[in-house]
Each structure stands twice: as structure tokens, then as C-alpha cells.
Write a protein that holds these residues in place. Structure first.
Motif, PDB file in Angstrom:
ATOM      1  N   LEU A  43      -7.968  39.101 -23.816  1.00 13.72           N
ATOM      2  CA  LEU A  43      -9.404  38.919 -24.001  1.00 13.72           C
ATOM      3  C   LEU A  43      -9.847  37.458 -24.092  1.00 13.72           C
ATOM      4  O   LEU A  43     -11.041  37.165 -23.995  1.00 13.72           O
ATOM      5  N   ALA A  44      -8.922  36.525 -24.297  1.00 14.64           N
ATOM      6  CA  ALA A  44      -9.299  35.106 -24.341  1.00 14.64           C
ATOM      7  C   ALA A  44      -9.553  34.596 -22.928  1.00 14.64           C
ATOM      8  O   ALA A  44      -8.791  34.898 -22.006  1.00 14.64           O
ATOM      9  N   LYS A  45     -10.618  33.833 -22.757  1.00 12.03           N
ATOM     10  CA  LYS A  45     -10.985  33.359 -21.424  1.00 12.03           C
ATOM     11  C   LYS A  45     -10.093  32.223 -20.941  1.00 12.03           C
ATOM     12  O   LYS A  45      -9.986  31.964 -19.748  1.00 12.03           O
ATOM     13  N   GLU A  46      -9.480  31.501 -21.880  1.00  8.31           N
ATOM     14  CA  GLU A  46      -8.596  30.385 -21.543  1.00  8.31           C
ATOM     15  C   GLU A  46      -7.338  30.457 -22.398  1.00  8.31           C
ATOM     16  O   GLU A  46      -7.335  31.131 -23.438  1.00  8.31           O
ATOM     17  N   PRO A  47      -6.260  29.784 -22.000  1.00 13.74           N
ATOM     18  CA  PRO A  47      -5.095  29.676 -22.881  1.00 13.74           C
ATOM     19  C   PRO A  47      -5.507  29.032 -24.212  1.00 13.74           C
ATOM     20  O   PRO A  47      -6.357  28.152 -24.240  1.00 13.74           O
ATOM     21  N   VAL A  48      -4.926  29.496 -25.300  1.00 16.54           N
ATOM     22  CA  VAL A  48      -5.359  29.063 -26.630  1.00 16.54           C
ATOM     23  C   VAL A  48      -4.258  28.294 -27.367  1.00 16.54           C
ATOM     24  O   VAL A  48      -3.082  28.342 -27.005  1.00 16.54           O
ATOM     25  N   ILE A  49      -4.679  27.596 -28.412  1.00 17.64           N
ATOM     26  CA  ILE A  49      -3.752  26.906 -29.309  1.00 17.64           C
ATOM     27  C   ILE A  49      -3.526  27.800 -30.525  1.00 17.64           C
ATOM     28  O   ILE A  49      -4.484  28.173 -31.206  1.00 17.64           O
ATOM     29  N   LEU A  50      -2.288  28.155 -30.800  1.00 16.34           N
ATOM     30  CA  LEU A  50      -1.964  28.925 -31.993  1.00 16.34           C
ATOM     31  C   LEU A  50      -1.533  27.992 -33.121  1.00 16.34           C
ATOM     32  O   LEU A  50      -1.105  26.856 -32.872  1.00 16.34           O
ATOM     33  N   PRO A  51      -1.632  28.431 -34.377  1.00 15.48           N
ATOM     34  CA  PRO A  51      -1.149  27.609 -35.482  1.00 15.48           C
ATOM     35  C   PRO A  51       0.290  27.144 -35.309  1.00 15.48           C
ATOM     36  O   PRO A  51       0.651  26.038 -35.701  1.00 15.48           O
TER      37      PRO A  51
END
Length: 206
Positions: A180-188
């Protein structure tokens, strides 16, 4: 059975029920961690693991085991944490909380405070000032998880963006694709594993 015996049994039953009630109530009570706030500094990075299944899922995707992140600031000579999160107490804007509230055991099962090696006093001041300016702007939570749009932010994006002010790439370019995220994300976990960070304090209740 005598009236006296019945009375004694009645009293014993009440005592037993009260004891059971206390046990059931205390079973869900969370003991707050002992937090050495005096050892923390401005721009320290804070991590926690939430109590939700979503938090567990995020934490499981990398080292550290944390699902949420924020940054330490000082307000009126007292340490606080600036962070952003969705759907807690009706607020989805960047917020400032006391250290105790951030690590409140009602919402967190584990926590950690880490420090970036070699930050100067002037760098700490820049980071703190920028974080407070974002707080004043009332930045809202980014449900689209888009790093390309900094008008809204999610928790790791916020801290990453703040440290970019002093040319530090906390996540070192690590991104992950989430449904569901539109772009790759940064995780903790991407920030947690930065070699320039070292642990100041941590706790875990399970």
C-alpha cells in the motif's frame, strides 16, 4: 448450618472474590521503566516498540526490534521528544511529549535511546531548532508514505529529514517496499543499524 458459620463463609467468599479481582486487575498493569532522563542529550534518537500487531510487523523487518522513532529536544530546560504518529489520542500532527509519556508502558513494550557519534554543540542546536520549526508548522502524518513529499511525514521520515539539515544520512539510503505504500519507505531498523549510533539506554518488558 449455623448462622455464625454462614456469616464466616460469606466473609471468606467476599475476601476470595476481592483477591481474585485484584489479581485480574494487576495482571494488566504495566510497570513503567526507570528512565535516566538526566543522561540524555538534545538530538538523541529514541526508539520504541508498540503494543499493536502492526508495530510487531514493522519491528520484525529488521534489526533492533523497534516500530517507532523520534528525537530528543529541550523545552524550558526539560527533555522532551518530538515525533509523529497516526491515530493516537485523535492527533495526527507532529507532537512533543515528555520522555515518560513516549515510553509509557501502556503503548510501548520496549524502548531505546541512541546518540549519533561526533555531533557538535552547533549541530545539536541546528537539529533542535529545525525540529521545533517543524513542530510550529504542525506537519501532519503522511499516510501515503512518500519521501518525495515533505509537506507531510511519517516518523522515520521526520527524523531522517531533521538530520539531513546537518548533512547526515541516518538511513544510509536503505529503503524497503511495503504493501500500500506508494514509494519505498524508511523503517526504524534502517536508522537503528547506522554504525555511527551508539546506545545510551534501553529496556524491554518481554
Amino acid at each position: 448450618m449455623s448462622t455464625l458459620t454462614r456469616s464466616k463463609l460469606h466473609i471468606l467468599l467476599i475476601i476470595a472474590l476481592l483477591a481474585l479481582f485484584v489479581q485480574c486487575s494487576s495482571h494488566h498493569a504495566y510497570t513503567p521503566p526507570s528512565i535516566p532522563v538526566e543522561t540524555f542529550q538534545v538530538a538523541d534518537i529514541v526508539f520504541r516498540l508498540g503494543r499493536t500487531l502492526q508495530s510487531e510487523a514493522i519491528a520484525s523487518k529488521g534489526p533492533g526490534g523497534y516500530s517507532h522513532i523520534g528525537m530528543m529536544v529541550e523545552i524550558d530546560s526539560i527533555k522532551h521528544i518530538i515525533h509523529i504518529e497516526p491515530n493516537r489520542q485523535g492527533s495526527e500532527r507532529i507532537k512533543v511529549e515528555s520522555v515518560a509519556d513516549f515510553f509509557n508502558p501502556e503503548v510501548a513494550v520496549a524502548g531505546c535511546v541512541m546518540r549519533y557519534n561526533s555531533l557538535t554543540d552547533s549541530m545539536q542546536q541546528i537539529l533542535s531548532s529545525y525540529a521545533k520549526s517543524l513542530l510550529a508548522q504542525g506537519v501532519s502524518f503522511d499516510h501515503d508514505y512518500q519521501l518525495s513529499d515533505t509537506s507531510r511525514m511519517y516518523c522515520t521520515e521526520l527524523v531522517e529529514n531533521i538530520f539531513n539539515k546537518v548533512d547526515i544520512d541516518l538511513s544510509q539510503g536503505e529503503r524497503i517496499r511495503l504493501p500500500l505504500a506508494k514509494e519505498p519507505v524508511i523503517l526504524p531498523s534502517a536508522i537503528y543499524q547506522n554504525d555511527s549510533l551508539y546506545e545510551i539506554w534501553s529496556y524491554r518488558t518481554k
